[in-house]
Design an enzyme around this catalytic site. Sequence first.
Site: not given
Ligand SMILES: Cc1cc2nc3c(=O)[nH]c(=O)nc-3n(C[C@H](O)[C@H](O)[C@H](O)COP(=O)(O)OP(=O)(O)OC[C@H]3O[C@@H](n4cnc5c(N)ncnc54)[C@H](O)[C@@H]3O)c2cc1C
Length: 381
Positions: A367, A363, A132
């Site tokens: 949240e 994407e 995020s």
């Molecule tokens: C199957 C799959 C395919 C994907 N494909 C791609 C791809 O092709 N390219 C790419 O770059 N990425 C890809 N992703 C990554 C995806 O975009 C991220 O997993 C997503 O953006 C969330 O980031 P994170 O997993 O680090 O979660 P985190 O950012 O660690 O978030 C954890 C939790 O905290 C919450 N949170 C974080 N910040 C805040 C805030 N400021 N306020 C409130 N809540 C918050 C989030 O909503 C979530 O519930 C993919 C993910 C999956 C599972």
Amino acid sequence: MDFELSDDQQRIRAVAREFADAELGDKIAPYDARHEFAWEIVKKLGPLGFLGVLVPEDYGGAGLDYVSYALIVEELNRGDASVGITMWAHNSLCTNHIALFGSPAQKQTYLPRLASGAVLGAWGLTEPGSGSDAAALRTRAVERDGAWVLNGTKAFITNASVGEIAVVLARTDAEKKSRGISAFILERGTPGFSAGTPYRKLGLHASDTAELVLEDARVPAANLLGARGAGFAQAMTVLEGGRIAMAAMAVGIAQAAVDQAVRYMKQRSAFGKTLAEFNGLQGMLADLVTEVEVARLLTLRAAWLKDEGRPAMHAAAMAKLFASETAMKAATQAVQIHGGAGYIAEFPVERIFRDAKLTEIGEGTSEIQRLVIAREILGFS
Ligand SMILES: Cc1cc2nc3c(=O)[nH]c(=O)nc-3n(C[C@H](O)[C@H](O)[C@H](O)COP(=O)(O)OP(=O)(O)OC[C@H]3O[C@@H](n4cnc5c(N)ncnc54)[C@H](O)[C@@H]3O)c2cc1C
């Protein structure tokens, strides 16, 4: 105000629907069960123009608008979301990044191969330590002897191990946060550039998600995509279109859940009636169908704004938020309508339920979409 699709848009939707009916759905179930990438089926997308939807015809693409793209994405995901996310990441992220910000030479080199489906593309923004908060990424790119040397790891990347071409975001200036990030094009076979073993995932088992690993990966200076330091701003534009397409993906999954619920309600009997005759279930279905239609309208409106060249981030966030939560709700209720059968892998709703969850995470999570929407309303930058 005109809610009619053009003749071309209707024709394109019909082609996508026909393909999904013939090639996806039950045909993907065995790949899903084996956690196997559906190469044989993905290869058929290229000749239909579905792997270069937004790419101008000059570069071998279909040169279509976002509304058409949203319609194709919806129909393919209605058929199967593993194939759907594969084409979504290829089109919306990797290919579109190059189409929007590549130099003429970069477009000439990469777009015809991507658009024809000769190769698949991946896009790496997320890292093990930043999702995020994408601007906190730590992958470094250092200029050395007229080339760029990249080190770092990208996490959860769609098409990472099946793709031949990747766009990767890396830090080129340590002191500047988002303005110190640049985009690079990498090709499979570059020494020091590799993909990890595909993850075992909750859903989308027939799609490929893995790490991209950069260990002194050296690319020519010409592989810098756009200006140095412009990568993060580029990524935000890419994500705007990507979110519209992920909203369309969610609409397709939600519609698939409704389709399965309708089919089951007509065939299953209890207490001497079909499930379709129970008022409670009729009400559940009516609410779902209404919400799917709202999600579809929000998605097409965001796509239309994009086609008009108007700011679409706010509309894209609303579409993505509502459509993804509708997909999860529709999948949950479709399983409920199936009773015990919904919990069994033999029935498509079990797969749809697992696949739907991704749309609330990828994407930008729900949240983060709420954050984008609230900031705009409250006037925060
Ligand atoms: C199957 C799959 C395919 C994907 N494909 C791609 C791809 O092709 N390219 C790419 O770059 N990425 C890809 N992703 C990554 C995806 O975009 C991220 O997993 C997503 O953006 C969330 O980031 P994170 O997993 O680090 O979660 P985190 O950012 O660690 O978030 C954890 C939790 O905290 C919450 N949170 C974080 N910040 C805040 C805030 N400021 N306020 C409130 N809540 C918050 C989030 O909503 C979530 O519930 C993919 C993910 C999956 C599972």
